[in-house]
Motif scaffolding. Sequence first.
Motif, PDB file in Angstrom:
ATOM      1  N   LEU A 106      -6.393  10.258  -2.742  1.00 14.81           N
ATOM      2  CA  LEU A 106      -6.857  11.599  -2.399  1.00 14.81           C
ATOM      3  C   LEU A 106      -8.375  11.731  -2.483  1.00 14.81           C
ATOM      4  N   SER A 107      -9.038  10.763  -3.096  1.00 15.42           N
ATOM      5  CA  SER A 107     -10.504  10.808  -3.157  1.00 15.42           C
ATOM      6  C   SER A 107     -11.150   9.841  -2.164  1.00 15.42           C
ATOM      7  N   ARG A 108     -10.342   9.165  -1.357  1.00 19.27           N
ATOM      8  CA  ARG A 108     -10.913   8.156  -0.464  1.00 19.27           C
ATOM      9  C   ARG A 108     -11.759   8.751   0.655  1.00 19.27           C
ATOM     10  N   LEU A 109     -11.513  10.007   1.014  1.00 19.67           N
ATOM     11  CA  LEU A 109     -12.328  10.640   2.053  1.00 19.67           C
ATOM     12  C   LEU A 109     -13.734  10.946   1.558  1.00 19.67           C
ATOM     13  N   THR A 110     -13.916  11.019   0.250  1.00 17.66           N
ATOM     14  CA  THR A 110     -15.245  11.244  -0.305  1.00 17.66           C
ATOM     15  C   THR A 110     -15.862   9.951  -0.835  1.00 17.66           C
ATOM     16  N   VAL A 111     -15.031   9.005  -1.255  1.00 19.21           N
ATOM     17  CA  VAL A 111     -15.544   7.704  -1.695  1.00 19.21           C
ATOM     18  C   VAL A 111     -16.047   6.890  -0.503  1.00 19.21           C
ATOM     19  N   GLN A 112     -15.238   6.824   0.545  1.00 21.31           N
ATOM     20  CA  GLN A 112     -15.606   6.168   1.807  1.00 21.31           C
ATOM     21  C   GLN A 112     -16.053   4.716   1.608  1.00 21.31           C
ATOM     22  N   ARG A 113     -15.205   3.975   0.904  1.00 20.75           N
ATOM     23  CA  ARG A 113     -15.441   2.548   0.697  1.00 20.75           C
ATOM     24  C   ARG A 113     -14.140   1.796   0.941  1.00 20.75           C
ATOM     25  N   THR A 114     -14.256   0.525   1.332  1.00 17.22           N
ATOM     26  CA  THR A 114     -13.077  -0.278   1.604  1.00 17.22           C
ATOM     27  C   THR A 114     -12.409  -0.708   0.300  1.00 17.22           C
ATOM     28  N   ASN A 115     -11.169  -1.151   0.407  1.00 14.86           N
ATOM     29  CA  ASN A 115     -10.448  -1.660  -0.756  1.00 14.86           C
ATOM     30  C   ASN A 115     -11.175  -2.875  -1.361  1.00 14.86           C
ATOM     31  N   ASP A 116     -11.686  -3.744  -0.496  1.00 14.44           N
ATOM     32  CA  ASP A 116     -12.393  -4.930  -0.989  1.00 14.44           C
ATOM     33  C   ASP A 116     -13.619  -4.525  -1.803  1.00 14.44           C
ATOM     34  N   TRP A 117     -14.345  -3.515  -1.331  1.00 16.63           N
ATOM     35  CA  TRP A 117     -15.539  -3.061  -2.058  1.00 16.63           C
ATOM     36  C   TRP A 117     -15.146  -2.489  -3.420  1.00 16.63           C
ATOM     37  N   ILE A 118     -14.115  -1.684  -3.455  1.00 15.78           N
ATOM     38  CA  ILE A 118     -13.674  -1.067  -4.712  1.00 15.78           C
ATOM     39  C   ILE A 118     -13.189  -2.134  -5.686  1.00 15.78           C
ATOM     40  N   GLN A 119     -12.412  -3.096  -5.197  1.00 14.19           N
ATOM     41  CA  GLN A 119     -11.909  -4.145  -6.072  1.00 14.19           C
ATOM     42  C   GLN A 119     -13.045  -4.994  -6.631  1.00 14.19           C
ATOM     43  N   ALA A 120     -14.037  -5.289  -5.817  1.00 11.04           N
ATOM     44  CA  ALA A 120     -15.181  -6.062  -6.295  1.00 11.04           C
ATOM     45  C   ALA A 120     -15.919  -5.318  -7.403  1.00 11.04           C
ATOM     46  N   GLU A 121     -16.051  -4.003  -7.250  1.00 10.15           N
ATOM     47  CA  GLU A 121     -16.729  -3.215  -8.282  1.00 10.15           C
ATOM     48  C   GLU A 121     -15.899  -3.153  -9.566  1.00 10.15           C
ATOM     49  N   LEU A 122     -14.582  -3.057  -9.430  1.00 12.90           N
ATOM     50  CA  LEU A 122     -13.729  -3.040 -10.618  1.00 12.90           C
ATOM     51  C   LEU A 122     -13.793  -4.381 -11.344  1.00 12.90           C
ATOM     52  N   GLN A 123     -13.813  -5.458 -10.603  1.00 12.70           N
ATOM     53  CA  GLN A 123     -13.913  -6.768 -11.234  1.00 12.70           C
ATOM     54  C   GLN A 123     -15.261  -6.939 -11.933  1.00 12.70           C
ATOM     55  N   GLN A 124     -16.311  -6.386 -11.338  1.00 11.09           N
ATOM     56  CA  GLN A 124     -17.621  -6.454 -11.976  1.00 11.09           C
ATOM     57  C   GLN A 124     -17.651  -5.607 -13.245  1.00 11.09           C
ATOM     58  N   LEU A 125     -17.000  -4.442 -13.192  1.00 12.80           N
ATOM     59  CA  LEU A 125     -16.929  -3.583 -14.377  1.00 12.80           C
ATOM     60  C   LEU A 125     -16.164  -4.280 -15.493  1.00 12.80           C
ATOM     61  N   ALA A 126     -15.078  -4.961 -15.130  1.00 10.21           N
ATOM     62  CA  ALA A 126     -14.297  -5.685 -16.139  1.00 10.21           C
ATOM     63  C   ALA A 126     -15.117  -6.810 -16.756  1.00 10.21           C
ATOM     64  N   ALA A 127     -15.978  -7.443 -15.963  1.00 12.29           N
ATOM     65  CA  ALA A 127     -16.826  -8.512 -16.488  1.00 12.29           C
ATOM     66  C   ALA A 127     -17.937  -7.950 -17.373  1.00 12.29           C
ATOM     67  N   ASP A 128     -18.480  -6.806 -16.993  1.00 10.81           N
ATOM     68  CA  ASP A 128     -19.588  -6.211 -17.748  1.00 10.81           C
ATOM     69  C   ASP A 128     -19.120  -5.474 -19.003  1.00 10.81           C
ATOM     70  N   GLN A 129     -17.956  -4.810 -18.894  1.00  8.19           N
ATOM     71  CA  GLN A 129     -17.456  -4.012 -20.010  1.00  8.19           C
ATOM     72  C   GLN A 129     -15.971  -4.311 -20.248  1.00  8.19           C
ATOM     73  N   PRO A 130     -15.662  -5.487 -20.761  1.00 10.65           N
ATOM     74  CA  PRO A 130     -14.266  -5.866 -20.971  1.00 10.65           C
ATOM     75  C   PRO A 130     -13.551  -4.995 -22.000  1.00 10.65           C
ATOM     76  N   GLU A 131     -14.295  -4.268 -22.808  1.00  5.30           N
ATOM     77  CA  GLU A 131     -13.659  -3.362 -23.758  1.00  5.30           C
ATOM     78  C   GLU A 131     -13.117  -2.102 -23.082  1.00  5.30           C
ATOM     79  N   ILE A 132     -13.484  -1.881 -21.833  1.00  4.38           N
ATOM     80  CA  ILE A 132     -13.026  -0.704 -21.082  1.00  4.38           C
ATOM     81  C   ILE A 132     -11.965  -1.074 -20.051  1.00  4.38           C
ATOM     82  N   LEU A 133     -12.163  -2.213 -19.379  1.00  8.89           N
ATOM     83  CA  LEU A 133     -11.268  -2.604 -18.278  1.00  8.89           C
ATOM     84  C   LEU A 133     -11.015  -4.098 -18.329  1.00  8.89           C
ATOM     85  N   ARG A 134      -9.757  -4.472 -18.088  1.00  7.06           N
ATOM     86  CA  ARG A 134      -9.419  -5.883 -17.981  1.00  7.06           C
ATOM     87  C   ARG A 134      -8.644  -6.115 -16.698  1.00  7.06           C
TER      88      ARG A 134
END
Length: 209
Positions: A161-189
């Motif tokens: 429901l937020s994709r119309l305002t995010v306006q990014r591809t699935n690949d872009w979002i997944q890459a950012e989530l993987q980077q977040l998990a690498a930078d802050q493993p205490e928040i996301l794995r």
Amino acid sequence: MAATATTRHTHRPTPTRSRPMALTLFSRRPALVEPPAVAPETAETWKPGGVTIAQRYYNQAHAVVLVFTADDGPSVTYYSVACLGCHYATRWNAARTYNTRYGLADAAKVANEHATTCRALPRGIPARPDDDTVRKRLHAWVSGARTRDKDVELRLSCLDLSRLTVQRTNDWIQAELQQLAADQPEILRTERSQYSDYVSYYARQLPEN
């Protein structure tokens, strides 16, 4: 008898004035053709990044109601509905207890029913945010999903429901989530499947203290 002198008159053509060759060749230049202006994007032509618009409907005030999907894989495709007049948006049928996501036919029916009753004026299309803004939204989404009970699995479909305002591809979002998990493993794995390249994301359990 004296001979009579005869005068001969020679008729010479009147000389004409010719233009210099340089003026003849270059005095008439073709008018410059301006490139056609790019038509501004409207709700009728909008193609936001990261989603596919399947259908469009007009509400009573000519605002567009969209049927869209963010699915890009070979599995079953699910659709969401959003109105660009009011703030109505839905991705599931609350009346169902099983398989509550919309197929295309169900989403089209919901969009048409909303369009026939909504009288909200068009709001225009959402502006595309910059990358840093989207990263902050993803970080807030992950942080907000954490609980004190256990790690919580995060699915990209929760962002539909937020994709119309995010306006990014699935690949872009997944890459950012993987980077977040690498930078802050205490928040996301992340957790990779043993049988495929599918990656799951888990918001980390909040600390007790």
